[in-house]
Enzyme design. Structure first.
Site, short mmCIF file in Angstrom:
data_model
loop_
_atom_site.label_atom_id
_atom_site.label_comp_id
_atom_site.label_asym_id
_atom_site.label_seq_id
_atom_site.Cartn_x
_atom_site.Cartn_y
_atom_site.Cartn_z
N LYS A 75 0.82 -1.21 0.00
CA LYS A 75 0.00 0.00 0.00
C LYS A 75 0.85 1.27 0.00
O LYS A 75 0.39 2.34 -0.40
CB LYS A 75 -0.91 0.01 1.23
CG LYS A 75 -1.98 -1.06 1.25
CD LYS A 75 -3.17 -0.67 0.43
CE LYS A 75 -4.32 -1.65 0.62
NZ LYS A 75 -5.52 -1.28 -0.13
N ASP A 123 -8.33 -0.06 6.47
CA ASP A 123 -8.20 -1.21 7.37
C ASP A 123 -6.86 -1.15 8.08
O ASP A 123 -6.58 -1.96 8.95
CB ASP A 123 -8.30 -2.51 6.58
CG ASP A 123 -9.74 -2.97 6.36
OD1 ASP A 123 -10.53 -2.84 7.30
OD2 ASP A 123 -10.05 -3.44 5.27
#
Length: 401
Positions: A75, A123
């Site tokens: 990410k 998340d």
């Protein structure tokens, strides 16, 4: 379970918008951005030769994104990249000229960035990347976290100076709340999922992920014949599948999307042949993949470029963490978080099932590529599952670019 792609779009060319987003020119631009990041290094591609021999395939290569840009996750490539691009574009609009990456720390651009707030739901890993990107450019960040995000992951985001905003419910609830508040406050949403009318920024996030694919293709002795990539909303799977389809054309590998059985929004979308929202049930240990509604842009790509969709269970995810931590003879140990090894878990499950193995045309000549999408981003959870303490991350010394 495995489901072969039977949608009407299967094997059709990518939408021109997606081909531009994930094509070679865009990927080169991502690598140019990475080249100025102070702690950038190409992540390892690890050959699991012992495991390949054990299961009867020619090769298994795993791209270890647990080493990416100090954030421990793939990410890191997406959110921060998108934030930098958005700041440069905003500066260009206000200054009335093209603003190059080399000007990112100029007084003019920093003045623009200080007036910008970027926001997202997370998340854990995407929010960390967005927060890091905001800190790098001098913008503000507001990160929305649902009740399932662990305290350790919240703290890891907050250390970049982001405002943390708790939201009751699931990841999808936090996505909606982030969009609502951002619109009211004039903040810029930097999401890794998309919805009607909101596609460009998630496209930039996915564009950032193409860097790991380009690196892997350069690192592998031969292109893979089979790829298994885990899926939350579908961003990483779509980025890898789309870029491979463009880069390899007719030689592209058989591509399988791997979902948690408890949050199989891409699997169910493929079954329905259209985007669907699934019911929220019992939480999955695969926390970074616990999403109940797919990204529309990701589905548009995967409906064309994915060959199959499958699910794995909780025991598969925890089992692969332990298998990577304690590898077969000769293989290198790899630290994989709860969601990190899910693609490999899917590959091993497919190889072990004669029906799935035949359906995906896996044999002794197959060269399998997977991505460890995260290291021990929640060290406590990693130790609980594996009984091992993950290596300590290097001490953070401040901003870098």
């Amino acid at each position: 379970m495995v489901l072969l792609n039977a949608t009407a779009d299967y094997r059709q060319p990518l939408d021109p918008r997606d081909a531009e987003t994930l094509g070679p020119a865009a990927a080169e631009e991502v690598e140019r951005h990475l080249s100025v990041r102070e702690n950038h290094a190409v992540t390892p591609l690890v050959a699991l030769s012992g495991l390949a021999r054990e299961v009867g395939v020619a090769a298994i290569h795993i791209k270890d994104e647990g080493h990416r840009l100090g954030l421990g996750s793939f990410k890191a490539l997406g959110g921060a990249y998108a934030v930098i691009r958005l700041v440069l574009e905003e500066a260009g609009q206000r200054l009335g000229r093209t603003v190059d990456l080399a000007e990112l720390h100029s007084q003019e651009v920093r003045a623009v960035a200080r007036e910008m707030t970027v926001a997202c739901a997370t998340d854990g890993n995407h929010g960390r990347s967005v927060a890091q990107g905001a800190e790098l450019v001098g913008a503000r960040a507001a990160i929305f976290v649902h009740s399932g995000v662990s305290d350790e992951r919240v703290a890891a985001i907050a250390r970049f100076g982001a405002e943390m905003i708790p939201v009751e419910g699931t990841y999808d609830d936090s996505v909606r709340e982030a969009a609502r508040i951002a619109e009211a406050k004039g903040w810029i949403i930097v999401s890794d999922t998309s919805w009607p009318g909101y596609e460009r920024i998630p496209g930039l996030v996915m564009q950032g992920y193409t860097a790991l694919v380009r690196e892997a293709l350069r690192q592998m002795p031969e292109p893979p014949t089979h790829v298994f990539i885990q899926s939350g909303v579908g961003g990483i799977a779509a980025a890898v599948a789309g870029h491979l389809a463009i880069a390899l054309g007719d030689r592209r590998p058989v591509f399988t999307v791997v979902d948690p059985a408890r949050a199989a929004c891409l699997f169910e979308t493929a079954r329905a042949g259209r985007p669907v929202t699934i019911a929220h049930g019992e939480p999955t240990v695969m926390a970074m993949l616990e999403c109940y509604e797919p990204s529309l842009v990701a589905w548009r790509i995967l409906s064309r470029a994915a060959d199959a969709f499958m699910t794995v269970d909780e025991v598969d995810a925890t089992g692969i963490m332990n298998r990577l931590a304690r590898p077969v003879s000769g293989d290198q140990a790899i630290v994989a978080g709860e969601s990190g090894g899910v693609g490999l878990a899917g590959a091993l499950k497919a190889i072990a099932d004669p029906v799935i193995k035949a359906a995906l045309s896996i044999d002794h000549r197959s060269r399998i590529f997977v991505v460890n999408t995260e290291g021990a981003t929640d060290p406590g959870k990693y130790e609980e599952i594996t009984g091992l303490s993950p290596p300590r991350s290097p001490r953070r010394t401040g901003k870098e670019l």
